[in-house]
Structures are given as structure tokens and as C-alpha cells.
Design a protein around this motif. Structure first.
Motif, short mmCIF file in Angstrom:
data_model
loop_
_atom_site.label_atom_id
_atom_site.label_comp_id
_atom_site.label_asym_id
_atom_site.label_seq_id
_atom_site.Cartn_x
_atom_site.Cartn_y
_atom_site.Cartn_z
N PRO A 133 0.51 -0.81 -0.43
CA PRO A 133 0.13 0.18 0.12
C PRO A 133 0.94 1.03 -0.09
N ALA A 134 2.04 1.11 0.94
CA ALA A 134 2.49 2.23 1.05
C ALA A 134 3.71 2.79 -1.15
N ALA A 135 3.71 1.33 -1.36
CA ALA A 135 4.25 1.86 -2.74
C ALA A 135 3.51 2.51 -3.31
N ALA A 136 2.15 1.70 -3.93
CA ALA A 136 0.94 2.05 -4.46
C ALA A 136 0.51 4.09 -3.82
N LEU A 137 0.50 4.34 -3.07
CA LEU A 137 0.43 5.28 -2.65
C LEU A 137 1.01 6.30 -3.32
N ALA A 138 2.78 6.30 -3.01
CA ALA A 138 3.71 7.05 -3.07
C ALA A 138 3.93 7.28 -4.38
N LEU A 139 4.03 5.79 -5.51
CA LEU A 139 4.26 6.10 -6.71
C LEU A 139 2.80 6.32 -7.38
N GLY A 140 1.99 6.45 -6.93
CA GLY A 140 0.74 7.21 -7.99
C GLY A 140 -0.07 6.37 -8.79
N ALA A 141 0.06 4.91 -7.95
CA ALA A 141 -0.48 3.65 -8.96
C ALA A 141 -1.46 3.34 -9.13
N THR A 142 -2.16 2.56 -9.77
CA THR A 142 -3.67 2.61 -10.03
C THR A 142 -3.80 1.53 -10.03
N ILE A 143 -5.03 0.78 -9.82
CA ILE A 143 -5.20 -0.57 -9.51
C ILE A 143 -6.37 -0.49 -10.54
N VAL A 144 -6.46 -1.67 -10.95
CA VAL A 144 -7.35 -2.15 -12.41
C VAL A 144 -7.64 -3.13 -11.88
N THR A 145 -9.72 -3.26 -12.30
CA THR A 145 -10.37 -4.25 -11.83
C THR A 145 -10.61 -4.43 -12.56
N ASN A 146 -11.61 -5.84 -12.58
CA ASN A 146 -12.77 -5.94 -13.70
C ASN A 146 -13.72 -5.33 -14.35
N ALA A 147 -14.00 -4.38 -12.98
CA ALA A 147 -15.23 -3.29 -13.43
C ALA A 147 -14.57 -2.03 -13.62
N ARG A 148 -13.54 -1.10 -12.94
CA ARG A 148 -12.82 -0.03 -13.34
C ARG A 148 -11.43 -0.15 -13.28
N ARG A 149 -10.70 1.40 -13.21
CA ARG A 149 -9.41 1.85 -12.61
C ARG A 149 -9.33 2.53 -11.28
N ILE A 150 -9.01 2.30 -10.36
CA ILE A 150 -8.78 3.07 -8.84
C ILE A 150 -7.93 3.73 -8.48
N ALA A 151 -7.25 4.68 -8.64
CA ALA A 151 -6.35 5.24 -8.62
C ALA A 151 -6.28 4.71 -6.74
N ALA A 152 -4.23 5.38 -6.56
CA ALA A 152 -4.34 4.73 -5.29
C ALA A 152 -5.22 5.95 -4.49
N GLU A 153 -4.82 6.65 -4.89
CA GLU A 153 -5.51 7.77 -3.73
C GLU A 153 -6.96 7.60 -3.04
N ASP A 154 -7.69 6.59 -4.09
CA ASP A 154 -8.95 6.95 -4.12
C ASP A 154 -9.14 5.46 -3.27
N PHE A 155 -8.20 4.35 -2.94
CA PHE A 155 -8.06 2.74 -3.20
C PHE A 155 -8.39 2.75 -1.61
N PHE A 156 -7.46 3.03 -1.01
CA PHE A 156 -7.65 2.68 0.70
C PHE A 156 -8.34 3.52 0.95
N THR A 157 -9.59 3.26 2.37
CA THR A 157 -10.62 3.95 2.41
C THR A 157 -10.42 3.77 3.98
N GLY A 158 -9.57 3.00 4.82
CA GLY A 158 -9.78 2.59 6.27
C GLY A 158 -9.11 1.69 5.85
N LEU A 159 -8.84 1.16 7.57
CA LEU A 159 -7.95 -0.10 8.80
C LEU A 159 -8.79 -1.04 7.81
N PHE A 160 -7.87 -2.50 7.09
CA PHE A 160 -8.60 -3.41 6.40
C PHE A 160 -9.79 -3.14 5.16
N GLU A 161 -10.35 -1.69 4.29
CA GLU A 161 -11.17 -1.31 4.13
C GLU A 161 -10.45 -0.53 3.14
#
Length: 266
Positions: free
Chosen positions: A123-151
Motif C-alpha cells: 500500500p505504501a508503494a501504491a500510494l507513493a508512486l501514484g499507482a492505479t489499481i485495475v479491476t474487472n469493472a474500473r480503474r481506481i487511483a491509489a489515492e481513492d483505493f485505501f479507505t481505512g483499516l482493512f478497508e
């Protein structure tokens, strides 16, 4: 361990269909967190949906100027990938620090990101590098992906397919490991990118991984360890547990940040 059903789909569409139709399904990737949780009876899924048979999910390849890593890529594969080492060596170094050889050869990047453990490394790498998480439905910026503890922002029928990491100008990751679990008691990923300096901290925050804006501002003026001398984390938002209190973790994070900057700059 409670009783559960087991499904091993051979395609993403099949996996998504199972997630939508079954009662209390749970995705299984590397299982390095899920299986111990099941053994301790801390979770009771109705069905495990194993992703290991789906082809193409473990690929690691160049994507433009960056790297795309499939969700089922093992930590060991990321650590030894020639593509990752050539374009983002800090990411390969991070993967090599995860757990022990047994964990690195079973755990997956997609499973780690989806679980969002507050002491995990990716998670630290994804957030620091500005990664994009690609799912079967959409693309999610790391900034928007991590929403809380285990969430995370993942929907109930969403499956991570891969992660896209842009190439930074400079980057490094340093962590202070718990000697038993090897999880980060404080881990800091520092990246200088075309958009500015980004600093992500794991193992410290009560709500999980976060960006350290004060450190980013200091390093934007001077990308040197000394620039962080006058910067401190707010202890009110940090974890205290049997391993260390918030003040100790705040100091650890600062030391790790300085070491990361030194490594990136050197």
C-alpha cells in the motif's frame, strides 16, 4: 476452522458470477493472511473462490514508461523481475523485504492490496508512486483505493486484475521490521515524480497507510535527509500497541523517511 465450500474458477467472468450468486463468498489469492485467519476461526466465509487457476493474472510487463503487475504475481516474482528492477528498483526492493521466503513465494500483490493491512508494504508503494489499481469493472487511483483499516474501495463483486505503477524519477523504501512477523512497525516509501515528491507511511497510522504531507513539502524544497529535521508526525493519529507506543512509531517513521531519502538521492 469452520466448514466452507470451495470453488476454483478458470476465468474472471466465472469468478465474478460466483461473487454475485454465492452467500458470503471470499476471494483466495495467496492466502497468507486469510488462511491463518480461518484456522483461528476469526472468519467464516460460506465459499472460498480461488483465483489461482485464472490465466494471465500473474504477468509482469512494461506498460508505457511504467510497470503493470498482475494481481496474482507473487512477491518473489516482483522482487526478481528484470522489468521491475530496471524501471522501479525500489518496488523490487520492497517486495524482497516482505516476510520470509515462504511468504514471498505464496503471497500476491493483489491479495496484499485488497486486504490493506495497516502494516503491509505494497500500500505504501501504491500510494507513493501514484499507482492505479485495475479491476474487472474500473480503474481506481491509489489515492481513492485505501479507505481505512482493512478497508478499500472494492465492490463486493470486484476483482483486482493488476496494478499499474508509473516510473518515478527517484524512489526508495525503508522499514523497521517487527523481528517476529517482519511486518512494518514503520515503513516509508519516498518517490520523486514528475508531479512532485510523494511520501507514504505504513505500519504507523491508526487508519492504515497515509501520505505524509509535511514531509512532502519539506522534501520538495530540498530532497535531502536534513530537510526532515524539523518535521514531525502527529502522534494523535498513530498506533500504540504491545510493540511500541505512538511516540516511538513517530520517531521510527522519521528515521525510515530519512533513510529512504538518502537511498533515493544516492
Amino acid at each position: 476452522m469452520y466448514a466452507f465450500d470451495y470453488q476454483r474458477p478458470s476465468a474472471i467472468d466465472e469468478a465474478v458470477s460466483l461473487l454475485r450468486s454465492l452467500e458470503e463468498p471470499k476471494l483466495l489469492a495467496g492466502g497468507q493472511t486469510l488462511l491463518p485467519t480461518l484456522k483461528q476461526r476469526l472468519a467464516q466465509p460460506g465459499t472460498l473462490v480461488d483465483l489461482s487457476r485464472i490465466p494471465g493474472l500473474a504477468a509482469i510487463e512494461r506498460a508505457g514508461e511504467g510497470v503493470k503487475i498482475g494481481a496474482m504475481a507473487r512477491h518473489a516474482s516482483v522482487a526478481t523481475s528484470e522489468v521491475v528492477r530496471a524501471l522501479i528498483p525500489a518496488l523490487a526492493d520492497l517486495a524482497a523485504m516482505i516476510g520470509d521466503p515462504a511468504v514471498r513465494n505464496r503471497g500476491t500483490i493483489g491479495g496484499s492490496l485488497a486486504n490493506n493491512d495497516p502494516t503491509a508494504d505494497y500500500p505504501a508503494a501504491a500510494l507513493a508512486l501514484g499507482a492505479t489499481i485495475v479491476t474487472n469493472a474500473r480503474r481506481i487511483a491509489a489515492e481513492d483505493f485505501f479507505t481505512g483499516l482493512f478497508e478499500t474501495a472494492l465492490g463486493e463483486d470486484e476483482v483486482i486484475l493488476g496494478v499499474e505503477f508509473p516510473k518515478p524519477e527517484r524512489a526508495a523504501y525503508r522499514k523497521f521490521r517487527n523481528p517476529a512477523s517482519r511486518y512494518a512497525m514503520a515503513g516509508v516509501f519516498v518517490a520523486r515524480t514528475v508531479g512532485g515528491v510523494r511520501v507514504a507511511v505504513t505500519g504507523v497510522g491508526q487508519e492504515g497507510v497515509f501520505r505524509w504531507s509535511a514531509a512532502e513539502a519539506a522534501l520538495a524544497s530540498s530532497f535531502t535527509p536534513a530537510a526532515l529535521d524539523g518535521v514531525a508526525l502527529d502522534e494523535g493519529n498513530l498506533m500504540s500497541d504491545l510493540h511500541s507506543n505512538a511516540a516511538y512509531r513517530a520517531q521510527l517513521a522519521k528515521v525510515m523517511a530519512k533513510r529512504a531519502v538518502e537511498a533515493a538521492a544516492g
